[in-house]
Structure formats: C-alpha cells, structure tokens
Design a protein around this motif. Sequence first.
Motif, PDB file in Angstrom:
ATOM      1  N   THR A 189      -4.354   8.871  -2.052  1.00  0.00           N
ATOM      2  CA  THR A 189      -5.611   8.943  -3.052  1.00  0.00           C
ATOM      3  C   THR A 189      -5.527   7.796  -4.043  1.00  0.00           C
ATOM      4  O   THR A 189      -4.357   7.458  -4.706  1.00  0.00           O
ATOM      5  CB  THR A 189      -5.270  10.188  -3.703  1.00  0.00           C
ATOM      6  OG1 THR A 189      -4.914  11.326  -2.847  1.00  0.00           O
ATOM      7  CG2 THR A 189      -6.247  10.756  -4.799  1.00  0.00           C
ATOM      8  N   TRP A 242      -9.074  -1.602  -0.652  1.00  0.00           N
ATOM      9  CA  TRP A 242      -9.183  -0.832  -1.890  1.00  0.00           C
ATOM     10  C   TRP A 242      -8.883  -1.464  -3.219  1.00  0.00           C
ATOM     11  O   TRP A 242      -7.349  -1.851  -3.146  1.00  0.00           O
ATOM     12  CB  TRP A 242      -8.496   0.561  -1.702  1.00  0.00           C
ATOM     13  CG  TRP A 242      -8.614   1.576  -2.852  1.00  0.00           C
ATOM     14  CD1 TRP A 242      -7.751   1.887  -3.866  1.00  0.00           C
ATOM     15  CD2 TRP A 242      -9.600   2.528  -2.868  1.00  0.00           C
ATOM     16  NE1 TRP A 242      -8.234   2.863  -4.668  1.00  0.00           N
ATOM     17  CE2 TRP A 242      -9.400   2.989  -4.131  1.00  0.00           C
ATOM     18  CE3 TRP A 242     -10.827   2.476  -2.448  1.00  0.00           C
ATOM     19  CZ2 TRP A 242     -10.368   4.136  -4.725  1.00  0.00           C
ATOM     20  CZ3 TRP A 242     -11.772   3.685  -2.772  1.00  0.00           C
ATOM     21  CH2 TRP A 242     -11.594   4.530  -3.911  1.00  0.00           C
ATOM     22  N   LYS A 275     -18.677   6.814  -7.236  1.00  0.00           N
ATOM     23  CA  LYS A 275     -17.525   6.896  -6.711  1.00  0.00           C
ATOM     24  C   LYS A 275     -16.528   6.872  -7.746  1.00  0.00           C
ATOM     25  O   LYS A 275     -16.262   5.841  -8.219  1.00  0.00           O
ATOM     26  CB  LYS A 275     -17.452   6.052  -5.347  1.00  0.00           C
ATOM     27  CG  LYS A 275     -16.051   6.585  -4.586  1.00  0.00           C
ATOM     28  CD  LYS A 275     -16.033   5.947  -3.172  1.00  0.00           C
ATOM     29  CE  LYS A 275     -14.723   6.164  -2.491  1.00  0.00           C
ATOM     30  NZ  LYS A 275     -14.617   5.968  -1.363  1.00  0.00           N
ATOM     31  N   ARG A 317      -5.477   0.017   0.924  1.00  0.00           N
ATOM     32  CA  ARG A 317      -6.465   0.126   2.009  1.00  0.00           C
ATOM     33  C   ARG A 317      -7.352   1.431   1.839  1.00  0.00           C
ATOM     34  O   ARG A 317      -6.868   2.296   1.421  1.00  0.00           O
ATOM     35  CB  ARG A 317      -5.720   0.438   3.330  1.00  0.00           C
ATOM     36  CG  ARG A 317      -4.750  -0.865   3.686  1.00  0.00           C
ATOM     37  CD  ARG A 317      -4.299  -0.823   5.132  1.00  0.00           C
ATOM     38  NE  ARG A 317      -3.410   0.210   5.372  1.00  0.00           N
ATOM     39  CZ  ARG A 317      -3.681   1.268   5.992  1.00  0.00           C
ATOM     40  NH1 ARG A 317      -4.762   1.726   6.642  1.00  0.00           N
ATOM     41  NH2 ARG A 317      -2.737   2.264   6.125  1.00  0.00           N
ATOM     42  N   GLY A 318      -8.585   1.213   2.248  1.00  0.00           N
ATOM     43  CA  GLY A 318      -9.777   2.231   2.151  1.00  0.00           C
ATOM     44  C   GLY A 318      -9.911   2.630   3.506  1.00  0.00           C
ATOM     45  O   GLY A 318      -9.434   2.278   4.406  1.00  0.00           O
ATOM     46  N   ARG A 319     -10.967   3.548   3.621  1.00  0.00           N
ATOM     47  CA  ARG A 319     -11.144   4.076   5.283  1.00  0.00           C
ATOM     48  C   ARG A 319     -11.807   3.017   5.922  1.00  0.00           C
ATOM     49  O   ARG A 319     -12.538   1.993   5.327  1.00  0.00           O
ATOM     50  CB  ARG A 319     -12.245   5.178   4.931  1.00  0.00           C
ATOM     51  CG  ARG A 319     -11.398   6.419   4.581  1.00  0.00           C
ATOM     52  CD  ARG A 319     -12.674   7.647   4.941  1.00  0.00           C
ATOM     53  NE  ARG A 319     -14.119   7.468   4.501  1.00  0.00           N
ATOM     54  CZ  ARG A 319     -14.262   7.912   3.258  1.00  0.00           C
ATOM     55  NH1 ARG A 319     -13.505   8.536   2.504  1.00  0.00           N
ATOM     56  NH2 ARG A 319     -15.586   7.952   2.928  1.00  0.00           N
ATOM     57  N   SER A 374       0.729  -1.200   0.030  1.00  0.00           N
ATOM     58  CA  SER A 374       0.021  -0.038  -0.063  1.00  0.00           C
ATOM     59  C   SER A 374       0.986   1.141   0.034  1.00  0.00           C
ATOM     60  O   SER A 374       1.870   1.206   0.799  1.00  0.00           O
ATOM     61  CB  SER A 374      -0.780   0.003   1.302  1.00  0.00           C
ATOM     62  OG  SER A 374      -1.235   1.178   1.662  1.00  0.00           O
ATOM     63  N   THR A 375       0.454   2.137  -0.935  1.00  0.00           N
ATOM     64  CA  THR A 375       1.602   3.362  -0.741  1.00  0.00           C
ATOM     65  C   THR A 375       1.348   4.187   0.418  1.00  0.00           C
ATOM     66  O   THR A 375       2.374   4.602   0.849  1.00  0.00           O
ATOM     67  CB  THR A 375       1.133   4.549  -1.993  1.00  0.00           C
ATOM     68  OG1 THR A 375      -0.588   4.773  -1.821  1.00  0.00           O
ATOM     69  CG2 THR A 375       1.402   3.875  -3.194  1.00  0.00           C
ATOM     70  N   ASN A 376       0.124   4.006   1.165  1.00  0.00           N
ATOM     71  CA  ASN A 376       0.279   4.666   2.735  1.00  0.00           C
ATOM     72  C   ASN A 376       1.212   3.959   3.515  1.00  0.00           C
ATOM     73  O   ASN A 376       1.953   4.487   4.226  1.00  0.00           O
ATOM     74  CB  ASN A 376      -1.269   4.665   3.049  1.00  0.00           C
ATOM     75  CG  ASN A 376      -1.914   5.806   2.719  1.00  0.00           C
ATOM     76  OD1 ASN A 376      -1.819   6.227   1.745  1.00  0.00           O
ATOM     77  ND2 ASN A 376      -2.866   6.340   3.718  1.00  0.00           N
ATOM     78  N   GLN A 416      -1.077  -2.274  -6.124  1.00  0.00           N
ATOM     79  CA  GLN A 416      -0.829  -2.447  -4.642  1.00  0.00           C
ATOM     80  C   GLN A 416      -1.500  -3.908  -4.349  1.00  0.00           C
ATOM     81  O   GLN A 416      -2.676  -3.958  -4.856  1.00  0.00           O
ATOM     82  CB  GLN A 416      -1.616  -1.528  -3.848  1.00  0.00           C
ATOM     83  CG  GLN A 416      -1.287   0.196  -4.102  1.00  0.00           C
ATOM     84  CD  GLN A 416      -2.123   0.974  -3.281  1.00  0.00           C
ATOM     85  OE1 GLN A 416      -1.907   1.609  -2.419  1.00  0.00           O
ATOM     86  NE2 GLN A 416      -3.542   1.186  -3.399  1.00  0.00           N
ATOM     87  N   MET A 450      -9.999   9.087  -0.597  1.00  0.00           N
ATOM     88  CA  MET A 450      -8.756   9.472  -0.027  1.00  0.00           C
ATOM     89  C   MET A 450      -8.566   8.648   1.267  1.00  0.00           C
ATOM     90  O   MET A 450      -9.582   8.629   2.172  1.00  0.00           O
ATOM     91  CB  MET A 450      -8.765  10.821   0.166  1.00  0.00           C
ATOM     92  CG  MET A 450      -8.308  11.604  -1.113  1.00  0.00           C
ATOM     93  SD  MET A 450      -9.425  12.892  -1.367  1.00  0.00           S
ATOM     94  CE  MET A 450     -10.765  11.898  -2.279  1.00  0.00           C
TER      95      MET A 450
HETATM   96  C1  BTN Z   1     -11.549   5.233   0.722  1.00  0.00           C
HETATM   97  O1  BTN Z   1     -12.466   5.808  -0.021  1.00  0.00           O
HETATM   98  O2  BTN Z   1     -12.007   4.213   1.255  1.00  0.00           O
HETATM   99  C2  BTN Z   1     -10.352   5.758   0.608  1.00  0.00           C
HETATM  100  C3  BTN Z   1      -9.588   5.055  -0.367  1.00  0.00           C
HETATM  101  C4  BTN Z   1      -7.956   5.194  -0.276  1.00  0.00           C
HETATM  102  C5  BTN Z   1      -7.211   4.489  -1.489  1.00  0.00           C
HETATM  103  C6  BTN Z   1      -5.843   5.045  -1.680  1.00  0.00           C
HETATM  104  S1  BTN Z   1      -4.860   4.118  -3.007  1.00  0.00           S
HETATM  105  C7  BTN Z   1      -3.486   4.964  -2.419  1.00  0.00           C
HETATM  106  C8  BTN Z   1      -3.414   4.889  -1.189  1.00  0.00           C
HETATM  107  N1  BTN Z   1      -2.832   3.604  -0.648  1.00  0.00           N
HETATM  108  C9  BTN Z   1      -3.787   2.965  -0.020  1.00  0.00           C
HETATM  109  O3  BTN Z   1      -3.673   1.772   0.254  1.00  0.00           O
HETATM  110  N2  BTN Z   1      -4.921   3.689   0.218  1.00  0.00           N
HETATM  111  C10 BTN Z   1      -4.752   4.814  -0.569  1.00  0.00           C
END
Ligand code: BTN
Length: 257
Positions: A146, A60, A123, A53-55, A25-27, A49, A127
Amino acid sequence: MKQFARNTPKLPPGYRLVQLDTVDSTNEEAKRRADMGEPGPLWIWSARQSKGRGRAGRQWTSQVGNLFASILLRPNCTHQTAGQLALVAGIITYDTISKLIAYEGRSRLLLKWPNDVLLADEKVAGMLLENLGMAEDARSAVVIGTGINLANYPEDIPQPAICLEAYGLTITPAHALEVLAATTDEWLKRWNEGASFPSIRRAWLDRAGPVGRKLVVQLGDETIEGSYAGLDLGGALQLKTEHGTRTIMAGDVFFAP
Ligand code: BTN
C-alpha cells in the motif's frame, strides 16, 4: 490534526513489523522473506523505496514522507479465493484514509476499480496485490503493498494525483501505518478467508460508484468506453457499453473526461 510523536507504530496482536530506512520495494522485500519461509503475518515498512512498483509494471514514485508498506499473509484458502484480497485491500485503504481525514472530506472519497482510492477524483493511494503460487503442501503467500500519498504526489502519471498535506493534513507515516494495520486486521477478520465475500463485495460497492458514471477502460491496445455498472459476483468490473455489458477482469480504468 493531532500529532503523533511516536515513531514505531503499535500493531494489533499477532502481527510483526520490519522497519527499514530504505529498500528497493516493500513488496519485493516481503516476497524475498516469503521465499525464505517467513510464516507471516508480517508488515514491511520503509521510509523510502528505490524501485517502488505500481500496477501493470509501472513505477511508484516513493519520496520520503509518504507511506510505503506491505503485508505478507498466508491465508488458509485457495489461490483463487486469495485474489479476493484485491477488493479487501481497496476497502482497507479507503477506510484508513477515511479515519485519517476530517469528517467533511469523507464524502469526497471514492474507490475506483480495481482498488484506487480517490479524493475528489484525484488518486491519493494505490495498492499492489501479489498472489504468489506455492507448492501444494504449503499455504499460498499473498503480499499486499500500500502506498498512501501523505506529504507529496507525482505529477507525471496518467491520472491526476493528490496528497493529504494538500488538504492541510499533516500525518506521519508511522501514524498512517498504525491506522492501516488496525483496519487491515479488522477487514481480514470480516473477510474470513473468503467465507464472507458477499459482504465484502457489498462493502466495496458502497464505497464506489455512482452507477452510470462514464468510464474509459484501457485493455492493452484496446480502449473501451462505457459506464460503470457495479461488480459481478466474483468482483470483476461490469462495464455497460453500446454492445452490451462487458466483464472486465484486468485493465486500467479512467473516468471519461
Ligand atoms: C498502483 O496504484 O499502481 C499500486 C501502487 C502500489 C504502491 C505500493 S508502495 C508499497 C508497496 N511497494 C511497492 O513497490 N509497491 C507498493
């Protein structure tokens, strides 16, 4: 739509880029580098990735062709003020997509709290802001990840999604990142480490709405129905319900069917 052959995006002065073919994941990569003392601002961009990961702990879906990028920042402000970047991130992505699409589509773009970007109510980007606590003597670190659906979109998520290619737009991740990075620089300067939050709040409100639209908010096991009533002064969602106005600090927000 103009095509961009260049595969390495040009970033505004002062930003560096780590370009990867694959990452969990870039995060996560940005957080690992923050832990190792990376000063930022640093963009991490990956073609794919394996654990996007999402919220709220969701995954994601991260297929090649979409944009997956995170920026590591160390703003000179408190942890609480850095939380304002959730709204700033929504504006940045909204404006990025607005620049990428044709003029006629722009009226169909909308921000939904806290920071989903929708195109015709579907959607198109999300982010994930991670505001990392740091030792008192260190500047706190913030990661803003993002994801923009350029070429494909998931069909197994609770709200409808779409990608820009479905509108006939072929946009490379490199070009999308170049626009995202320029727009990020522009809005970080406007935010000015929290000094201009009232104008950020107004900019967010201008891109969201309309006031009165029926919403359903999922807060854990609780489902609250009401209508959109803007943001409070700190950026929390205001939901008008039959029992009065509720301030929503976290949760999933859906348009009522
Ligand atoms: C959401 O709407 O749930 C948030 C999604 C965020 C996705 C981005 S993709 C780049 C970065 N790396 C991740 O693992 N998640 C964010």
